[in-house]
Motif scaffolding. Structure first.
Motif, short mmCIF file in Angstrom:
data_model
loop_
_atom_site.label_atom_id
_atom_site.label_comp_id
_atom_site.label_asym_id
_atom_site.label_seq_id
_atom_site.Cartn_x
_atom_site.Cartn_y
_atom_site.Cartn_z
N TRP A 1 2.72 5.93 -3.14
CA TRP A 1 3.62 6.72 -4.01
C TRP A 1 3.44 6.93 -5.31
CZ3 TRP A 1 6.42 5.69 -7.92
CH2 TRP A 1 7.57 6.44 -8.42
N ALA A 2 3.03 5.84 -5.75
CA ALA A 2 2.56 5.70 -7.21
C ALA A 2 1.36 6.75 -7.49
CB ALA A 2 2.11 4.31 -7.70
N ASP A 3 0.46 6.77 -6.79
CA ASP A 3 -0.59 7.77 -6.65
C ASP A 3 -0.20 9.18 -6.75
OD1 ASP A 3 -2.83 6.08 -6.92
OD2 ASP A 3 -3.16 5.91 -4.69
N GLY A 4 0.88 9.41 -6.02
CA GLY A 4 1.62 10.87 -5.88
C GLY A 4 2.28 10.98 -7.01
N PHE A 5 3.03 10.25 -7.72
CA PHE A 5 3.73 10.33 -9.03
C PHE A 5 2.93 10.46 -10.01
CE2 PHE A 5 5.57 9.15 -12.76
CZ PHE A 5 7.13 9.56 -12.84
N GLU B 1 0.90 -1.01 0.02
CA GLU B 1 -0.10 0.19 0.03
C GLU B 1 0.70 1.13 -0.04
OE1 GLU B 1 -3.30 0.57 -0.49
OE2 GLU B 1 -3.08 -1.61 -0.93
N MET B 2 2.09 1.27 0.53
CA MET B 2 2.70 2.20 0.45
C MET B 2 3.52 2.60 -1.04
SD MET B 2 5.40 1.83 4.04
CE MET B 2 6.30 3.49 3.68
N ALA B 3 3.69 1.51 -1.56
CA ALA B 3 4.11 1.66 -3.00
C ALA B 3 3.13 2.16 -3.67
CB ALA B 3 4.68 0.22 -3.57
N LEU C 1 8.73 -2.77 -5.06
CA LEU C 1 9.21 -1.70 -4.58
C LEU C 1 9.91 -1.05 -5.82
CD1 LEU C 1 10.82 -2.40 -1.14
CD2 LEU C 1 8.77 -1.13 -1.70
N CYS C 2 9.41 -1.41 -6.96
CA CYS C 2 10.00 -0.55 -8.25
C CYS C 2 9.24 0.65 -8.56
CB CYS C 2 9.68 -1.42 -9.64
SG CYS C 2 10.39 -2.89 -9.53
N ARG C 3 10.02 1.65 -9.39
CA ARG C 3 9.31 2.87 -9.36
C ARG C 3 9.33 3.47 -10.63
NH1 ARG C 3 14.75 3.69 -7.36
NH2 ARG C 3 15.73 5.09 -8.73
N TYR C 4 8.44 4.61 -11.09
CA TYR C 4 8.77 5.48 -12.09
C TYR C 4 9.64 6.30 -12.02
CZ TYR C 4 3.75 3.63 -12.89
OH TYR C 4 2.68 2.87 -12.93
N VAL C 5 10.10 6.85 -13.16
CA VAL C 5 10.99 7.87 -13.21
C VAL C 5 10.63 8.97 -14.43
CG1 VAL C 5 13.53 8.91 -13.33
CG2 VAL C 5 13.01 6.63 -12.11
N GLU C 6 10.53 10.16 -13.91
CA GLU C 6 9.83 11.15 -15.12
C GLU C 6 10.97 11.17 -16.20
OE1 GLU C 6 11.15 15.04 -12.83
OE2 GLU C 6 9.29 14.18 -12.40
N VAL C 7 10.41 11.48 -17.29
CA VAL C 7 11.33 11.57 -18.62
C VAL C 7 10.90 12.88 -19.04
CG1 VAL C 7 11.93 10.90 -20.78
CG2 VAL C 7 11.83 9.25 -19.10
N ILE C 8 11.64 13.95 -19.06
CA ILE C 8 11.15 15.32 -19.55
C ILE C 8 11.33 15.52 -21.08
CG2 ILE C 8 11.65 16.01 -17.26
CD1 ILE C 8 14.08 17.55 -18.39
N GLU C 9 10.86 16.54 -21.53
CA GLU C 9 10.96 17.04 -22.95
C GLU C 9 12.13 17.16 -23.16
OE1 GLU C 9 8.73 20.08 -26.07
OE2 GLU C 9 8.48 20.33 -23.99
N GLY C 10 12.72 16.54 -24.31
CA GLY C 10 14.10 16.86 -24.73
C GLY C 10 14.92 15.33 -24.35
N GLU C 11 14.57 14.66 -23.56
CA GLU C 11 15.22 13.39 -23.38
C GLU C 11 15.09 12.34 -24.29
OE1 GLU C 11 15.98 13.89 -18.33
OE2 GLU C 11 14.43 12.59 -19.31
#
Length: 332
Positions: free
Chosen positions: A41-45, A36-38, A103-113
């Motif tokens: 966290w995903a909800d926030g992301f 549930e913590m994971a 406990l895997c996670r997302y990482v943002e990919v920003i424009e230009g990357e």
């Protein structure tokens, strides 16, 4: 418990059963809490991602505590949309958590990357290619024996992949919450005093990347940072990274990465006219730290580069990804 049963001792059996039940209950409680913590966290992301136009895609990253080979390995290593290994369009994500204890996670990919013009659906083909690269034992581990046989007979692996729930637009359960400040620092508190062992470790890390210990000054309860007038790097417990799998590069940066930011970034450019704390000064410090500091791991160098671009984004500025940054982040 088996030993108690074998001995036929009634009280021992009762005690063993009680212990077993308690241990099982504790395990279930820990599993629910961690999962549930994971999910929270995903909800926030996701909530933050949906309000940030600069985020154009999402990278799926394995947890550093990922002990078992499973579908998460596929999500992190396969190029399913032509954007790079583990990179997904914002509306086609593997839902997190993927499984209990995940406990895997997302990482943002920003424009230009990444070049979003390269996006194409190659999910089945990419999955097939990945499975073909594995030994049979690994294929059976993720497909099951029945699924492995079906896949070898030409069926779609998506029908049998254990834990596969499709790739789709993920909705956040958060409503009406301001997520703009969710990327604030999550490092160790500066109000925690150093131990002697921690001081020795920091000096050792400084020397490992070519910094003379004369530039290090320990100072409890204050922010970590370079002082141009005194030509010193003041260090507090804030130099230690967060103890979780934060998606924010600034939270994850190791002691070496922070020292590289201060020494090869701020100190090396101390005579320039850019005002202290200006986003360009911070961008340059992380970028130069990644460029100039030797003896960093690939992950440390990538965190520095990502932090540099985060600084620009926080200032509302879009900076084009350089060849150096692309090589560090994506290997090409």
């Amino acid at each position: 418990m088996l030993e108690a049963v074998q001995k036929g001792n009634e009280k021992a059996i009762e005690k063993a059963v009680e212990v077993a039940v308690n241990e099982k209950s504790r395990y279930v409680a820990e599993r629910i809490t961690r999962t549930e913590m994971a999910r929270a966290w995903a909800d926030g992301f996701i909530a933050k991602m949906k309000t940030d136009a600069d985020i154009v895609a999402v990278k799926f990253k394995l947890s550093s505590r990922h002990p078992v080979f499973d579908i998460c390995d596929m999500y992190a290593k396969v190029d399913m949309y032509g954007l790079g290994a583990g990179i997904y369009p914002k509306d086609k994500l593997p839902p997190l958590p993927v499984h209990p204890h995940c406990l895997c996670r997302y990482v943002e990919v920003i424009e230009g990357e990444v070049d979003m013009q390269q996006q194409r659906d190659q999910v089945r083909e990419a999955g097939d290619e990945w499975l073909n690269s594995l030994p049979e034992s690994r294929r059976a581990q993720v497909l099951g024996r029945k699924g492995l046989k079906a896949w070898e007979n030409g069926e779609d692996w998506r029908k049998y992949m254990r834990g596969y729930a499709g790739l789709r637009e993920v909705e956040s359960r958060l409503r009406g919450i301001d997520t703009r400040n969710m990327a604030n620092g999550g490092r160790k508190s500066k109000f925690i005093k150093f131990t002697e062992a921690e001081k020795d470790f920091i000096i050792k890390e400084a020397k490992a990347i070519g910094i003379d210990e004369k530039y290090i000054c320990f100072r409890d309860y204050r922010a970590t940072g370079y002082d141009e007038k005194k030509n010193l790097i003041y260090v507090s417990s804030q130099i230690f990274p967060a103890q979780d799998d934060s998606p924010i590069a600034r939270d994850r940066m190791s002691v070496r990465a922070v020292l590289a930011h201060e020494y090869y970034g701020h100190r090396a450019n101390r005579t320039t006219s850019i005002h202290k704390d200006h986003w360009i000064d911070e961008f340059r410090a992380s970028y130069r730290g990644a460029q100039k500091c030797s003896n960093l791991t690939d992950e440390e160098r990538a965190d520095l580069v990502r932090d540099a671009y985060d600084r620009a984004k926080e200032a509302g500025v879009t900076v084009k990804l350089t060849k150096f940054a692309r090589r560090v982040l994506y290997g090409f």
